[in-house]
Scaffold this motif. Sequence first.
Motif, PDB file in Angstrom:
ATOM      1  N   GLU A  15       0.869  -1.267   0.335  1.00  0.00           N
ATOM      2  CA  GLU A  15       0.123  -0.047   0.295  1.00  0.00           C
ATOM      3  C   GLU A  15       0.727   1.229   0.020  1.00  0.00           C
ATOM      4  OE1 GLU A  15      -2.693  -0.128  -0.353  1.00  0.00           O
ATOM      5  OE2 GLU A  15      -3.635  -1.644  -0.235  1.00  0.00           O
ATOM      6  N   PRO A  16       0.920   2.137  -1.071  1.00  0.00           N
ATOM      7  CA  PRO A  16       2.301   2.808  -1.378  1.00  0.00           C
ATOM      8  C   PRO A  16       1.295   3.856  -0.636  1.00  0.00           C
ATOM      9  CG  PRO A  16       1.529   2.070  -3.113  1.00  0.00           C
ATOM     10  CD  PRO A  16       0.436   1.123  -2.628  1.00  0.00           C
ATOM     11  N   LEU A  17       0.314   4.433   0.004  1.00  0.00           N
ATOM     12  CA  LEU A  17      -0.150   5.235  -0.257  1.00  0.00           C
ATOM     13  C   LEU A  17      -0.250   5.432   1.763  1.00  0.00           C
ATOM     14  CD1 LEU A  17      -2.446   8.118   0.709  1.00  0.00           C
ATOM     15  CD2 LEU A  17      -4.111   6.479   0.335  1.00  0.00           C
ATOM     16  N   LEU A  18      -0.087   3.811   2.436  1.00  0.00           N
ATOM     17  CA  LEU A  18      -0.225   4.010   4.198  1.00  0.00           C
ATOM     18  C   LEU A  18       1.521   4.293   4.444  1.00  0.00           C
ATOM     19  CD1 LEU A  18      -0.816   2.703   6.320  1.00  0.00           C
ATOM     20  CD2 LEU A  18      -0.715   0.815   5.496  1.00  0.00           C
TER      21      LEU A  18
ATOM     22  N   GLU B 259      -2.017   9.361  -7.222  1.00  0.00           N
ATOM     23  CA  GLU B 259      -1.381   8.867  -8.185  1.00  0.00           C
ATOM     24  C   GLU B 259      -0.995   7.085  -7.182  1.00  0.00           C
ATOM     25  OE1 GLU B 259       1.989   6.429  -9.713  1.00  0.00           O
ATOM     26  OE2 GLU B 259       1.956   8.513 -10.063  1.00  0.00           O
ATOM     27  N   LYS B 260      -1.486   6.136  -8.083  1.00  0.00           N
ATOM     28  CA  LYS B 260      -1.457   4.687  -7.596  1.00  0.00           C
ATOM     29  C   LYS B 260      -0.301   3.850  -7.185  1.00  0.00           C
ATOM     30  CE  LYS B 260      -5.953   4.122 -10.203  1.00  0.00           C
ATOM     31  NZ  LYS B 260      -6.397   3.159 -11.137  1.00  0.00           N
ATOM     32  N   GLY B 261       0.547   4.190  -7.962  1.00  0.00           N
ATOM     33  CA  GLY B 261       2.137   3.824  -7.894  1.00  0.00           C
ATOM     34  C   GLY B 261       3.029   4.137  -6.368  1.00  0.00           C
TER      35      GLY B 261
ATOM     36  N   ALA C  26       6.809  14.041  -3.951  1.00  0.00           N
ATOM     37  CA  ALA C  26       7.650  12.879  -4.536  1.00  0.00           C
ATOM     38  C   ALA C  26       6.121  12.162  -5.689  1.00  0.00           C
ATOM     39  CB  ALA C  26       8.253  11.576  -3.866  1.00  0.00           C
ATOM     40  N   ARG C  27       5.157  12.360  -4.435  1.00  0.00           N
ATOM     41  CA  ARG C  27       4.343  10.876  -5.213  1.00  0.00           C
ATOM     42  C   ARG C  27       3.226  11.830  -4.555  1.00  0.00           C
ATOM     43  NH1 ARG C  27      -0.311   7.932  -2.456  1.00  0.00           N
ATOM     44  NH2 ARG C  27      -0.578   5.874  -3.462  1.00  0.00           N
TER      45      ARG C  27
ATOM     46  N   GLU D 126     -14.240   9.261  -8.725  1.00  0.00           N
ATOM     47  CA  GLU D 126     -13.283   8.881  -9.517  1.00  0.00           C
ATOM     48  C   GLU D 126     -12.413   9.487  -7.600  1.00  0.00           C
ATOM     49  OE1 GLU D 126      -9.519   8.336 -10.722  1.00  0.00           O
ATOM     50  OE2 GLU D 126     -10.169  11.028 -10.154  1.00  0.00           O
ATOM     51  N   THR D 127     -11.343   8.514  -7.459  1.00  0.00           N
ATOM     52  CA  THR D 127     -10.078   9.118  -6.997  1.00  0.00           C
ATOM     53  C   THR D 127      -9.038   9.623  -6.673  1.00  0.00           C
ATOM     54  OG1 THR D 127     -10.190   6.879  -5.711  1.00  0.00           O
ATOM     55  CG2 THR D 127     -11.993   7.701  -5.012  1.00  0.00           C
ATOM     56  N   GLY D 128      -8.908   8.083  -7.974  1.00  0.00           N
ATOM     57  CA  GLY D 128      -7.109   8.491  -8.087  1.00  0.00           C
ATOM     58  C   GLY D 128      -6.412   7.920  -8.000  1.00  0.00           C
TER      59      GLY D 128
END
Length: 525
Positions: free
Chosen positions: A274-277, A456-458, A451-452, A499-501
Amino acid sequence: MARSEDEEKEEKNKNNNKEAWWRIRARSGFGIGVRIGRVIRSSASRLVCLLAWLPPWLRPRDGGDADFELTWGLTLIYATAGALSVANLYYTTPILNILADEFGVSDERAALIPSVTQAGYAGGLLFIIPLGDILRRRYLILGLVFSTAFVWLGCILAPTFPCFLALSFLVGLLTVTPQLMFPLAAQYAPPRLKTTLTSVIVSGLVLGILVARLLSGVATQYAPSWRTVYWLSLALQGVVLALLYLFMRDYPVAGPGTSYGWLLRRVAALPLREPLLTQHALVAFLAMGMFTSFWTTLTFQLVGVFGLPTLGVGLFALAGAAPALLNPLVSRLLVSRVHPHATLLVALPLTLAVVVTGTFVGASLSLAGPIIWALLGDLGLNTAIVANRAAIATVDPTAHNAVNSVYMIFTFAGQLFGTAVGNALYARGGWLWSGALNIAQLVVALLLVIARGPHEKGWVGWTGGWDLMKVEVVAAGAGDGTTTGIGTGTGDGDVSGVETGDGVESRLERGSGSEKGRAEERERV
């Protein structure tokens, strides 16, 4: 000379009487033990039944989500419970020298007390917090508060230092109640008030830390014994238990059918998947490193450089209380109206400017530097924490506590890093060197945010656009496995799209609370 037959019989009777006396005593002792065991089991059974009883006014009326909606009153109770619980971790900090004299140990050994307590707290974050996803949270929290109070009583009565140290570890292990409150705010707070109510709980924790240090230092100076502070804390824990017992609802299990082993594997896998976390957890690591480095080295600066007495150092904690009280207002005006990413892009640069000012002004032997830092720096930090909480609330609606466990482990590691490295640098170069560390931590945190992007999903990049409007998750994972919508809005409950993206929608679909969703998630992990 041969013994007569009568003498032999008399001696045999004496031996028989002795054996009978010992058998009777053994049976009597065994009987007493059995009776004591029965009394203990009966008392424990009654206690469990009492804790399991749900007052009539807390019983669900229709079983819907409206029965569990988080209100302002309940939020204030949770914030109070969090403040008085987290304070248990910090009462010993100002009185380590007194504890050293009490138990006849060196200051170096006494310094083990907060370290052992924090080690227990780390264990609780890893092994107890995930239980909030598979157990009824009301009974888990009530059990933790009661167990903490029971162990706390043991600390008061501890006769030796090793005993006190072992019980302090258990206190840290069980004092994770506040971290079970945040997922409730993320799950059951009304969409329009989600960030504001979360900020109230955050403020409760910050006030708990500051008040614990202030109360412990002041009370110990005027009270006849350090145990006075501990008795007071025990009474406050009784108040917490009563408040939660009378007003905390019996929330449904977030992830029914999920095993504890799977949750622990999930905790280990989340930072890698989970990149967001991971992004927000790293920001929390650096921000809390700055916070603990400042407050740890501040004591040396105030006493050694500015010459303040112990009472003055304790009262300086009041400077950190003002930002905690203002934080809900700032969250309402800023955090609830924009995307968490936008909040961080505002809060971190402002905090960085304050830290730079506080470092160089404080190094020039002016007390204005630490005061500015304590007032404005803590306000910026608290705002960033609320933004992080708002962001990670969308990671997995069926595993809020596992997500929170990961986030708090990073936060705790940041506190240890800030304390250890900040103290080492202050010992070498004073306020300027420790301040340089804090500046560097905030710079790296800001670079991580840049940087993110927000959609961004990645792991790196700004794919999905630059839109920094508020992402609103409506009734996601409220306990019945339903998701009614996702959209962008301004914090007033308006939902304009789906849409959350940033992968929120897909996470809600695969973790919708259904058995199929959980099975697919286990296969992924």
